[in-house]
Design a protein around this motif. Structure first.
Motif: not given
Length: 363
Positions: A6-27
């Motif tokens: 939970l502590d990690g949720l408050a930290r700024k990160t350089g990661a980029v969130s993406r998601s693949i599904s049938a509605e976005n097959p490439t992410g």
């Protein structure tokens, strides 16, 4: 890379969130909900673009669908999927490939990967795996990769299947010491009398063993779970370094999972459980069947050179409860196992032969 806890949720990160599904097959960024055709097109025909036109995919019998292809570095954080209720859970093979390897690091029937190996829904309420009504499969095993990740699902059944799915991941640096997620499925159908069921054999390299799921069918009367789990580490030959005391003990239970007055009792906890008990009905449903899991999240089993894992098919013979000493006896039960581990290589020479439909079938 995102910090766990939970502590990690408050930290700024350089990661980029993406998601693949049938509605976005490439992410890709801003590419979701743009489909103009798909399995929901008829139902959404009056609503138009962006209104659930492609919520799922159809996979014809005998074909393989590519669910995700991701360029790294990154980490898969969450897998979710569901099918038409109980459709081909044991008749489909989930495969995950790392770094463009030809051989998959994960090759497991869909249901077994999510602790539902008998084509019958079972609730699972654990930390890395959650299965919710009615067949919502979730896995939170972190899966880092450096160059590439690829996920496929092969439909070995005789009927077309409909799959809803989502792959949630982040793009960002992966620690130098990060290892690759692996999962292997094996079945002894049944275990030859007097022998053991092997979950892993010949794994070479350094890594950590992190989980076990067993789909166990009992083929003999009496108590069936006396068998010991054995972990042969780093050159162990005849005798293991880690040896358990019994099957129900390994899964965190005790005394045959038998609560006086109610018999076998299911449980599902953050790291271990007997999540499924299927009783014969005296008509068509034969044999007692169980599903059970243990996740070595807080107690991973580390190895630096090699690993082999076995469990004995062992029960108790007549005598117990009649004033006579009980006797252990080998059994020939039907055991299917899913072994999960991290390894410092994207593929493993220990991968077993790909199962065919006859091996996979629930019978």
């Amino acid at each position: 890379m995102t910090t766990f806890g939970l502590d990690g949720l408050a930290r700024k990160t350089g990661a980029v969130s993406r998601s693949i599904s049938a509605e976005n097959p490439t992410g890709e960024k801003s590419a979701g909900g743009r489909a103009t055709e798909g399995t929901g097109a008829v139902a959404a025909s009056r609503l138009g673009l962006g209104w659930k036109i492609s919520p799922s995919i159809d996979i014809p019998a005998g074909e393989t669908a590519e669910l995700a292809r991701i360029a790294g570095p990154g980490t898969i954080r969450h897998l979710w999927c569901t099918t038409a209720p109980h459709q081909a859970w044991r008749g489909t093979l989930l495969r995950i490939y790392w770094e463009d390897e030809a051989e998959p690091a994960v090759e497991v029937p869909l249901g077994d990967f999510f602790c539902n190996g008998w084509n019958v829904f079972s609730q699972v309420s654990s930390v890395p795996v959650a299965v919710n009504p009615n067949g919502g499969f979730n896995a939170y095993w972190p899966m880092p990769f450096r160059r590439a990740a690829r996920i496929t699902l092969e439909n070995l059944s005789a009927e077309q299947m409909t799959l809803y799915y989502q792959v949630d991941y982040e793009l960002g640096d992966v620690p130098e010491d990060a290892t690759y997620f692996h999962a292997q499925w094996r079945r002894s159908h049944p275990v030859p009398f007097g022998e053991v069921h092997t979950l892993l054999d010949g794994v070479e390299g350094a890594g950590s063993y992190v989980g076990t799921y067993l789909a166990w069918q009992v083929n003999s009367p009496g108590w069936w779970g006396e068998g010991e789990f054995k972990f042969f580490l780093d050159g162990d030959d005849e005798f293991p370094t880690i040896c358990g005391t019994g099957t129900e003990d390994y899964f965190g239970g005790a005394w045959n999972f038998d609560v006086p007055g109610q018999g076998y009792t299911a449980y599902t906890t953050p790291y271990l459980g007997l999540n499924q008990i299927l009783r014969p009905d005296g008509l068509y449903l034969s044999q007692q069947r169980f599903g059970m899991y243990r996740w070595h999240v807080l107690d991973p089993i580390h190895f630096s050179a090699d690993l082999r894992v076995t469990v004995q098919s062992l029960g108790i013979g007549p005598g117990q409860g009649n004033g006579l000493p009980h006797r252990y006896r080998p059994t020939s039960d039907d055991i299917a196992s899913t072994a999960l581990f991290y390894l410092d290589a994207p593929s493993s020479s220990s991968r077993p032969v790909t199962p065919d439909l006859l091996t996979l079938e629930v019978d």
